[in-house]
Design an enzyme around this catalytic site. Sequence first.
Site, short mmCIF file in Angstrom:
data_model
loop_
_atom_site.label_atom_id
_atom_site.label_comp_id
_atom_site.label_asym_id
_atom_site.label_seq_id
_atom_site.Cartn_x
_atom_site.Cartn_y
_atom_site.Cartn_z
N SER A 197 0.93 -1.32 -0.02
CA SER A 197 -0.14 -0.04 -0.01
C SER A 197 0.73 1.39 0.13
CB SER A 197 -0.88 0.22 1.29
OG SER A 197 -1.38 -1.03 1.85
N GLU B 187 -5.25 -0.65 -7.77
CA GLU B 187 -4.19 0.61 -8.28
C GLU B 187 -2.92 -0.06 -8.91
OE1 GLU B 187 -5.14 4.46 -5.01
OE2 GLU B 187 -4.00 2.74 -4.41
N ASN C 123 -5.36 5.36 -0.48
CA ASN C 123 -4.66 5.63 1.10
C ASN C 123 -4.53 6.88 1.42
OD1 ASN C 123 -5.29 3.14 1.98
ND2 ASN C 123 -3.32 2.47 1.15
N HIS D 137 -2.06 -2.63 -6.32
CA HIS D 137 -2.63 -2.41 -4.87
C HIS D 137 -4.15 -2.71 -4.78
CE1 HIS D 137 -3.61 0.44 -1.48
NE2 HIS D 137 -3.19 -0.80 -0.84
N1 CAA Z 1 -14.47 -11.50 2.74
C1 CAA Z 1 -15.11 -11.82 1.58
N2 CAA Z 1 -16.54 -11.34 1.27
C2 CAA Z 1 -17.05 -10.79 1.97
C3 CAA Z 1 -16.30 -10.23 3.29
C4 CAA Z 1 -15.13 -10.82 3.69
N3 CAA Z 1 -14.39 -10.26 4.77
N4 CAA Z 1 -17.32 -9.48 3.87
C5 CAA Z 1 -18.46 -9.47 3.20
N5 CAA Z 1 -17.99 -10.22 1.93
C6 CAA Z 1 -18.88 -10.30 1.00
C7 CAA Z 1 -20.46 -11.15 1.30
O1 CAA Z 1 -19.96 -12.41 1.03
C8 CAA Z 1 -21.36 -10.27 0.47
O2 CAA Z 1 -21.34 -11.10 -0.87
P1 CAA Z 1 -22.46 -11.48 -1.84
O3 CAA Z 1 -23.50 -9.92 -1.78
O4 CAA Z 1 -21.95 -11.57 -3.24
O5 CAA Z 1 -23.28 -12.37 -1.14
C9 CAA Z 1 -20.97 -8.97 0.33
O6 CAA Z 1 -19.61 -8.80 0.44
C10 CAA Z 1 -21.71 -8.09 1.44
O7 CAA Z 1 -21.40 -8.56 2.54
P2 CAA Z 1 -22.20 -8.43 3.84
O8 CAA Z 1 -23.96 -8.11 3.55
O9 CAA Z 1 -22.06 -9.38 4.79
O10 CAA Z 1 -21.88 -7.21 4.58
P3 CAA Z 1 -21.84 -5.57 4.06
O11 CAA Z 1 -22.83 -5.34 3.07
O12 CAA Z 1 -21.84 -4.70 5.23
O13 CAA Z 1 -20.39 -5.49 3.25
C11 CAA Z 1 -18.01 -4.85 3.18
C12 CAA Z 1 -19.23 -5.71 4.18
C13 CAA Z 1 -18.02 -5.34 1.76
C14 CAA Z 1 -17.01 -5.24 3.92
C15 CAA Z 1 -18.42 -3.31 3.16
O14 CAA Z 1 -18.88 -2.93 4.48
C16 CAA Z 1 -17.53 -2.45 2.69
O15 CAA Z 1 -17.35 -2.09 1.40
N6 CAA Z 1 -16.49 -1.94 3.54
C17 CAA Z 1 -15.80 -0.93 3.26
C18 CAA Z 1 -14.52 -1.70 2.79
C19 CAA Z 1 -13.38 -0.62 2.40
O16 CAA Z 1 -13.35 0.52 2.44
N7 CAA Z 1 -12.20 -1.32 1.75
C20 CAA Z 1 -10.91 -0.60 1.64
C21 CAA Z 1 -10.07 -0.64 2.79
S1 CAA Z 1 -8.73 0.35 2.16
C22 CAA Z 1 -7.63 -0.92 1.96
O17 CAA Z 1 -7.70 -2.00 1.76
C23 CAA Z 1 -6.20 -0.24 1.36
C24 CAA Z 1 -5.22 -0.80 2.21
O18 CAA Z 1 -4.03 -0.51 1.74
C25 CAA Z 1 -5.24 -1.56 3.39
#
Ligand code: CAA
Length: 289
Positions: free
Chosen positions: A124, A157, A196, A145
């Site tokens: 990242s 990215e 980020n 990324h």
């Molecule tokens: N792993 C795999 N699949 C997952 C999961 C996980 N941990 N959590 C949820 N899912 C899937 C579910 O299976 C579901 O899939 P389908 O719709 O196809 O059945 C879908 O995601 C939605 O899940 P939920 O209904 O259980 O939960 P939700 O609607 O609250 O979504 C979330 C969960 C996808 C995590 C959502 O809250 C989200 O998009 N959060 C923001 C995540 C984000 O901002 N990520 C970027 C982080 S920054 C980064 O990564 C940068 C870095 O450098 C570290």
Amino acid sequence: MLKIDDIKKICVIGAGNMGHQISVCAALAGFNVTCNDISQNMLDNAKDFAQTYLKERVAKGKLTEEQANLALARLTFTQDLEQATGGADFVIEAAVENLDIKRKLFSDLDRIAPPHAILTTNSSYIVSSRIADATKRPEKVCNMHFFNPALVMKLVEVVQNPHTSEETIQLAMDLCQKLGKIGVRLKKEIYGFVVNRVLTAIKNEALFLADAGIATPEEIDTAIVNALGHPMGPFKLMDLTGIDLAYQICMERYKESLDPKDKPSPLLVEKYVKQEFGKKTNKGWYSYA
Ligand code: CAA
């Protein structure tokens, strides 16, 4: 010239937060995948995750049993770097965020992987120009990324370093498409890339507000989710991506800049010292037990 259809075997280095899901994603897209880690425990967890996840997708009606079985058959988990990397056409490194470890890894990957193989890092924050010169193929090195959870988040990215060839960038972008992702190309390296940088500004402001006692982490998350439509607030997101990672990234930045505004906030330090890293330890800003 290597084309996307020539890529058959992908090697993912690191079975942690990102690597285990990138591996499953690539297997679902039809690639043979070897996932490598120095820890057998991490590999066992990654394998358990793949089995459970694919089974659940079938139960949910999102995959056929045949698709799930094929994906599972394409996945190999191994501690042996030579086995993982030998014959790989494309490598995605998702190991720990430590420059020395990555440089050593890339030097090994360069020695073991076939000469045509592209070597990418999911880092990242560590730009690939700081790693590429550990190899004899800097033109085949770039950042790819992914975002957490990698099976769900669409964006990747693709970041060009001054030595990355056009062919490598095109292949990385084509791979994003084949994985069902949306690749965004960054033509120059910049610390934190696009997402980020924006996310850190939000996270730092949220930590400042909590430190100042203006509102609790839960209240700040509620505000952000309901006002800005983010799927989760900055504190819940830190629990997902790891409070330890947030702390380490802050410290790395601070060590380089020595700017007090880059120092980890008191609340972040407290969580780090207590080893409350988020979901992975069942406690972070929230409890998950
Ligand atoms: N792993 C795999 N699949 C997952 C999961 C996980 N941990 N959590 C949820 N899912 C899937 C579910 O299976 C579901 O899939 P389908 O719709 O196809 O059945 C879908 O995601 C939605 O899940 P939920 O209904 O259980 O939960 P939700 O609607 O609250 O979504 C979330 C969960 C996808 C995590 C959502 O809250 C989200 O998009 N959060 C923001 C995540 C984000 O901002 N990520 C970027 C982080 S920054 C980064 O990564 C940068 C870095 O450098 C570290």
